[in-house]
Design a protein around this motif. Structure first.
Motif, PDB file in Angstrom:
ATOM      1  N   ASP A 129     -12.205 -30.119  -9.466  1.00 40.49           N
ATOM      2  CA  ASP A 129     -13.601 -29.757  -9.196  1.00 40.49           C
ATOM      3  C   ASP A 129     -13.757 -28.753  -8.057  1.00 40.49           C
ATOM      4  O   ASP A 129     -14.444 -27.736  -8.196  1.00 40.49           O
ATOM      5  CB  ASP A 129     -14.422 -31.011  -8.884  1.00 40.49           C
ATOM      6  CG  ASP A 129     -14.454 -31.984 -10.049  1.00 40.49           C
ATOM      7  OD1 ASP A 129     -13.704 -31.780 -11.022  1.00 40.49           O
ATOM      8  OD2 ASP A 129     -15.215 -32.960  -9.986  1.00 40.49           O
ATOM      9  N   ALA A 130     -13.146 -29.044  -6.902  1.00 41.48           N
ATOM     10  CA  ALA A 130     -13.325 -28.172  -5.733  1.00 41.48           C
ATOM     11  C   ALA A 130     -12.821 -26.762  -6.014  1.00 41.48           C
ATOM     12  O   ALA A 130     -13.501 -25.768  -5.708  1.00 41.48           O
ATOM     13  CB  ALA A 130     -12.601 -28.761  -4.524  1.00 41.48           C
ATOM     14  N   LEU A 131     -11.639 -26.655  -6.610  1.00 45.16           N
ATOM     15  CA  LEU A 131     -11.054 -25.341  -6.879  1.00 45.16           C
ATOM     16  C   LEU A 131     -11.810 -24.616  -7.984  1.00 45.16           C
ATOM     17  O   LEU A 131     -11.970 -23.394  -7.946  1.00 45.16           O
ATOM     18  CB  LEU A 131      -9.577 -25.493  -7.243  1.00 45.16           C
ATOM     19  CG  LEU A 131      -8.685 -26.063  -6.135  1.00 45.16           C
ATOM     20  CD1 LEU A 131      -7.262 -26.270  -6.645  1.00 45.16           C
ATOM     21  CD2 LEU A 131      -8.679 -25.151  -4.915  1.00 45.16           C
ATOM     22  N   ARG A 132     -12.292 -25.362  -8.963  1.00 47.29           N
ATOM     23  CA  ARG A 132     -13.050 -24.743 -10.058  1.00 47.29           C
ATOM     24  C   ARG A 132     -14.382 -24.194  -9.550  1.00 47.29           C
ATOM     25  O   ARG A 132     -14.790 -23.084  -9.907  1.00 47.29           O
ATOM     26  CB  ARG A 132     -13.282 -25.759 -11.175  1.00 47.29           C
ATOM     27  CG  ARG A 132     -13.992 -25.172 -12.388  1.00 47.29           C
ATOM     28  CD  ARG A 132     -14.065 -26.174 -13.525  1.00 47.29           C
ATOM     29  NE  ARG A 132     -14.847 -25.664 -14.636  1.00 47.29           N
ATOM     30  CZ  ARG A 132     -14.391 -24.862 -15.580  1.00 47.29           C
ATOM     31  NH1 ARG A 132     -13.127 -24.480 -15.541  1.00 47.29           N
ATOM     32  NH2 ARG A 132     -15.164 -24.438 -16.559  1.00 47.29           N
ATOM     33  N   ILE A 133     -15.068 -24.973  -8.720  1.00 49.53           N
ATOM     34  CA  ILE A 133     -16.345 -24.525  -8.164  1.00 49.53           C
ATOM     35  C   ILE A 133     -16.134 -23.296  -7.279  1.00 49.53           C
ATOM     36  O   ILE A 133     -16.917 -22.342  -7.314  1.00 49.53           O
ATOM     37  CB  ILE A 133     -17.023 -25.668  -7.389  1.00 49.53           C
ATOM     38  CG1 ILE A 133     -17.482 -26.751  -8.377  1.00 49.53           C
ATOM     39  CG2 ILE A 133     -18.203 -25.162  -6.575  1.00 49.53           C
ATOM     40  CD1 ILE A 133     -17.913 -28.049  -7.728  1.00 49.53           C
TER      41      ILE A 133
END
Length: 234
Positions: A129-133
């Motif tokens: 999630d963090a890297l995708r966002i």
């Protein structure tokens, strides 16, 4: 004070965190905490598919199964909701990030760095999630401060440096250490956060073990010599 720390201090002046606890006037619901958590969960689900600019509070309300005014009741604005979501992800990730370095000081440099990469990929491939966002928003902004919560990326970088200094005793020049951490985060945002695109360029399935193995091999090739340099100090 490092360059990353200076940027964090500068960004704190733009933080909406002080206002997050202030709800709009009105009668709270009986299941107050549950509704707030549903909205946060829905925001996360929406923001991993749409950039901050492209997503709307109506999309999030629909995903959460709540009336649109509830978004503003609990968070006040899309900016404050995004910030709260980013803070939640940061708080979830920080203890995991620390655990990636456990016991590495008792291993050879190569064995330790290999284990660090495995631990990092085990977590981020499952919970990207963090890297995708970060990847989604990196190409949709002019000024980074347009994205609420961007400071949590800087705080994650600062945390990585602190953990490495505490557990591995870094000896490299400050500039080399900062460059290593910045480049490592940037590559992981690309390899993991944008893995659907990257894997297809390589003619691989982004969810397949073959792509994960490629990311590990590339990470070892790119970053192990650098990792060794900042630990040995030569």
């Amino acid at each position: 004070m490092t360059g990353i720390e200076k940027k964090i201090r500068s960004s704190s002046a733009h933080s909406p965190s002080d206002n997050l606890k202030k709800k709009a006037k009105g009668r709270p619901l009986a299941n107050d905490g549950n509704v707030r958590e549903r909205i946060l969960k829905a925001a996360r689900e929406v923001f991993i598919l749409h950039s901050f600019k492209a997503a709307s509070t109506r999309m999030i309300a629909k995903q959460a199964g709540v009336e649109h005014p509830m978004i503003h009741y609990y968070f006040g604005s899309k900016e404050k909701l995004f910030y709260a979501m980013a803070e939640t992800i940061y708080n979830e990730t920080l203890p995991v990030q620390e655990a990636w370095f456990d016991g590495l000081e008792r291993m050879s440099l190569h064995e330790g760095f290999s284990l660090f990469i495995d631990r990092m990929l085990n977590y981020t491939m499952k919970t990207p999630d963090a890297l995708r966002i970060a990847a989604l928003n990196a190409v949709n902004i002019g000024d980074i401060e347009e994205i609420p919560g961007f400071r949590f990326i800087l705080m994650s970088m600062a945390a990585m440096r602190r953990i490495m200094e505490e557990k591995l005793k870094l000896r490299g020049p400050n500039r080399e250490i900062e460059m290593f951490i910045y480049c490592f985060f940037s590559i992981m945002i690309s390899f993991v956060g944008a893995r659907s695109c990257q894997a297809q360029i390589l003619n691989m399935n982004p969810l397949d073990e073959k792509y994960r193995a490629w990311v590990k091999d590339a990470s070892m090739t790119l970053f192990y010599p650098w990792f060794k340099k900042i630990l040995i100090g030569q």
